[in-house]
Motif scaffolding. Sequence first.
Motif, PDB file in Angstrom:
ATOM      1  N   LYS A  79      37.099  61.552  35.945  1.00 49.21           N
ATOM      2  CA  LYS A  79      37.979  63.035  35.868  1.00 49.21           C
ATOM      3  C   LYS A  79      37.296  63.936  35.047  1.00 49.21           C
ATOM      4  O   LYS A  79      37.140  65.284  35.067  1.00 49.21           O
ATOM      5  N   SER A  80      36.873  63.490  33.682  1.00 49.73           N
ATOM      6  CA  SER A  80      36.618  64.159  32.439  1.00 49.73           C
ATOM      7  C   SER A  80      35.414  65.026  32.598  1.00 49.73           C
ATOM      8  O   SER A  80      35.166  66.197  32.327  1.00 49.73           O
ATOM      9  N   ASP A  81      34.323  64.273  33.340  1.00 48.61           N
ATOM     10  CA  ASP A  81      32.824  65.111  33.540  1.00 48.61           C
ATOM     11  C   ASP A  81      32.570  65.035  34.876  1.00 48.61           C
ATOM     12  O   ASP A  81      31.415  65.559  35.109  1.00 48.61           O
ATOM     13  N   GLY A  82      33.205  64.508  35.842  1.00 48.63           N
ATOM     14  CA  GLY A  82      32.740  64.487  37.281  1.00 48.63           C
ATOM     15  C   GLY A  82      31.695  63.316  37.464  1.00 48.63           C
ATOM     16  O   GLY A  82      31.234  63.190  38.507  1.00 48.63           O
ATOM     17  N   LYS A  83      31.114  62.725  36.558  1.00 46.89           N
ATOM     18  CA  LYS A  83      29.973  61.812  36.705  1.00 46.89           C
ATOM     19  C   LYS A  83      30.337  60.500  37.435  1.00 46.89           C
ATOM     20  O   LYS A  83      31.586  60.049  37.200  1.00 46.89           O
ATOM     21  N   ILE A  84      29.597  60.077  38.453  1.00 51.87           N
ATOM     22  CA  ILE A  84      29.922  58.767  39.062  1.00 51.87           C
ATOM     23  C   ILE A  84      29.343  57.526  38.527  1.00 51.87           C
ATOM     24  O   ILE A  84      28.170  57.665  37.883  1.00 51.87           O
ATOM     25  N   HIS A  85      30.111  56.659  38.311  1.00 47.81           N
ATOM     26  CA  HIS A  85      29.613  55.354  37.489  1.00 47.81           C
ATOM     27  C   HIS A  85      29.604  54.073  38.491  1.00 47.81           C
ATOM     28  O   HIS A  85      30.649  53.877  39.293  1.00 47.81           O
ATOM     29  N   ASP A  86      28.952  53.220  38.270  1.00 45.50           N
ATOM     30  CA  ASP A  86      28.922  51.668  38.460  1.00 45.50           C
ATOM     31  C   ASP A  86      30.110  51.238  37.794  1.00 45.50           C
ATOM     32  O   ASP A  86      30.198  51.438  36.622  1.00 45.50           O
ATOM     33  N   GLY A  87      30.830  50.325  38.419  1.00 43.98           N
ATOM     34  CA  GLY A  87      31.808  49.461  37.608  1.00 43.98           C
ATOM     35  C   GLY A  87      31.542  48.230  37.563  1.00 43.98           C
ATOM     36  O   GLY A  87      31.490  47.505  38.580  1.00 43.98           O
ATOM     37  N   LYS A  88      31.665  47.537  36.390  1.00 44.67           N
ATOM     38  CA  LYS A  88      31.391  46.050  36.054  1.00 44.67           C
ATOM     39  C   LYS A  88      32.755  45.397  36.154  1.00 44.67           C
ATOM     40  O   LYS A  88      33.712  45.919  35.374  1.00 44.67           O
ATOM     41  N   VAL A  89      33.068  44.403  37.077  1.00 47.94           N
ATOM     42  CA  VAL A  89      34.384  43.825  37.156  1.00 47.94           C
ATOM     43  C   VAL A  89      34.441  42.608  36.567  1.00 47.94           C
ATOM     44  O   VAL A  89      33.386  41.673  36.824  1.00 47.94           O
ATOM     45  N   TYR A  90      35.351  42.149  35.755  1.00 51.14           N
ATOM     46  CA  TYR A  90      35.505  41.020  35.330  1.00 51.14           C
ATOM     47  C   TYR A  90      36.980  40.377  35.570  1.00 51.14           C
ATOM     48  O   TYR A  90      37.927  41.080  35.815  1.00 51.14           O
ATOM     49  N   GLY A  91      37.043  39.152  35.598  1.00 50.70           N
ATOM     50  CA  GLY A  91      38.511  38.675  35.732  1.00 50.70           C
ATOM     51  C   GLY A  91      38.572  37.131  34.613  1.00 50.70           C
ATOM     52  O   GLY A  91      37.612  36.693  34.210  1.00 50.70           O
ATOM     53  N   MET A  92      39.835  37.203  34.462  1.00 48.58           N
ATOM     54  CA  MET A  92      40.313  35.725  33.829  1.00 48.58           C
ATOM     55  C   MET A  92      41.461  35.176  34.173  1.00 48.58           C
ATOM     56  O   MET A  92      42.298  35.714  34.762  1.00 48.58           O
ATOM     57  N   MET A  93      41.515  33.814  34.389  1.00 53.73           N
ATOM     58  CA  MET A  93      42.680  33.143  34.690  1.00 53.73           C
ATOM     59  C   MET A  93      43.426  32.473  33.466  1.00 53.73           C
ATOM     60  O   MET A  93      42.777  32.493  32.556  1.00 53.73           O
ATOM     61  N   LYS A  94      44.704  32.422  33.736  1.00 52.73           N
ATOM     62  CA  LYS A  94      45.407  31.873  32.460  1.00 52.73           C
ATOM     63  C   LYS A  94      45.049  30.740  31.790  1.00 52.73           C
ATOM     64  O   LYS A  94      44.969  30.654  30.697  1.00 52.73           O
ATOM     65  N   GLU A  95      44.160  29.754  32.445  1.00 50.25           N
ATOM     66  CA  GLU A  95      43.886  28.488  31.966  1.00 50.25           C
ATOM     67  C   GLU A  95      42.494  28.760  31.034  1.00 50.25           C
ATOM     68  O   GLU A  95      42.355  28.176  30.029  1.00 50.25           O
ATOM     69  N   GLU A  96      41.772  29.834  31.729  1.00 50.07           N
ATOM     70  CA  GLU A  96      40.642  30.292  30.651  1.00 50.07           C
ATOM     71  C   GLU A  96      40.827  30.879  29.236  1.00 50.07           C
ATOM     72  O   GLU A  96      40.246  30.957  28.547  1.00 50.07           O
ATOM     73  N   TRP A  97      42.135  31.807  29.464  1.00 49.35           N
ATOM     74  CA  TRP A  97      42.786  32.407  28.110  1.00 49.35           C
ATOM     75  C   TRP A  97      43.023  31.470  27.125  1.00 49.35           C
ATOM     76  O   TRP A  97      42.685  31.917  26.007  1.00 49.35           O
ATOM     77  N   ALA A  98      43.545  30.660  27.439  1.00 51.82           N
ATOM     78  CA  ALA A  98      43.797  29.474  26.521  1.00 51.82           C
ATOM     79  C   ALA A  98      42.719  29.243  25.466  1.00 51.82           C
ATOM     80  O   ALA A  98      42.627  29.051  24.310  1.00 51.82           O
ATOM     81  N   LYS A  99      41.658  28.850  26.155  1.00 52.08           N
ATOM     82  CA  LYS A  99      40.211  28.628  25.528  1.00 52.08           C
ATOM     83  C   LYS A  99      39.592  29.683  24.939  1.00 52.08           C
ATOM     84  O   LYS A  99      39.245  29.469  23.751  1.00 52.08           O
ATOM     85  N   ALA A 100      39.539  30.800  25.642  1.00 48.41           N
ATOM     86  CA  ALA A 100      38.933  32.034  24.874  1.00 48.41           C
ATOM     87  C   ALA A 100      39.775  32.412  23.702  1.00 48.41           C
ATOM     88  O   ALA A 100      39.220  32.774  22.756  1.00 48.41           O
ATOM     89  N   ARG A 101      41.020  32.340  23.494  1.00 47.96           N
ATOM     90  CA  ARG A 101      42.086  32.794  22.594  1.00 47.96           C
ATOM     91  C   ARG A 101      41.701  32.136  21.221  1.00 47.96           C
ATOM     92  O   ARG A 101      41.700  32.718  20.284  1.00 47.96           O
ATOM     93  N   LYS A 102      41.213  30.790  21.502  1.00 47.13           N
ATOM     94  CA  LYS A 102      40.871  30.122  20.198  1.00 47.13           C
ATOM     95  C   LYS A 102      39.664  30.564  19.535  1.00 47.13           C
ATOM     96  O   LYS A 102      39.477  30.435  18.322  1.00 47.13           O
ATOM     97  N   LYS A 103      38.664  31.006  20.384  1.00 48.42           N
ATOM     98  CA  LYS A 103      37.494  31.587  19.973  1.00 48.42           C
ATOM     99  C   LYS A 103      37.487  32.879  19.350  1.00 48.42           C
ATOM    100  O   LYS A 103      36.690  33.083  18.208  1.00 48.42           O
ATOM    101  N   LEU A 104      38.548  33.663  19.305  1.00 51.40           N
ATOM    102  CA  LEU A 104      38.921  34.756  18.932  1.00 51.40           C
ATOM    103  C   LEU A 104      39.530  34.650  17.318  1.00 51.40           C
ATOM    104  O   LEU A 104      39.369  35.468  16.711  1.00 51.40           O
ATOM    105  N   LYS A 105      39.884  33.568  17.101  1.00 50.30           N
ATOM    106  CA  LYS A 105      40.650  33.373  15.786  1.00 50.30           C
ATOM    107  C   LYS A 105      39.646  32.996  14.727  1.00 50.30           C
ATOM    108  O   LYS A 105      38.427  32.569  15.028  1.00 50.30           O
TER     109      LYS A 105
END
Length: 188
Positions: A162-188
């Motif tokens: 909406k800001s500039d009218g430019k058209i973009h490709d969108g990269k889509v990502y997903g995460m399951m609850k069980e994946e977050w437990a493992k990913a969360r440990k790596k952030l600490k």
Amino acid sequence: MKLQTKRLILRPPTMRDLKDLIENINNIKVSGNLLVVPHPYKIKDAKWFVNHCKKRRKEKPVKSYEFSIALKPENKLIGGVGLSHFDKYQGTATLGYWLGERYWKNGYGTEAAAKIIDFGFNKLKLRRIDVEAYAENAASNALIRKLGFIYEGTLRKAKRAKSDGKIHDGKVYGMMKEEWAKARKKLK
């Protein structure tokens, strides 16, 4: 509702945030990476947003959880984070976030997003969270991968900012609850 991290307070936006909201989002480097934010961003836009969030908090069933990202201890708004398209039955929601440019590269995005992901999986009992970023937004795509999201595909020429009218490709990502437990440990 308020959530806290070591350096941040995640809370609903209020009219007291208008000045900080405009100061941080009225920047094409910020609004150009957001789907529905106009540029220039004016006082009427900020008031509409705060009132819109207030109205959405009262909806039954709840469809989104929008938070201001505020720095401790002064409680100054520096961005926003939330879960939209919340579907309790499906156990799904979509993550969204933004930060004012002067707050980039300080880990605030990671800290706020991690807290809202915890909230989604642990309090809202989600089974899946998705997130999308414009393909050319390298910093956002890097943050998403750092959080542990899995790349699922690109929506070609699917979004118009909406800001500039430019058209973009969108990269889509997903995460399951069980994946977050493992990913969360790596952030600490």
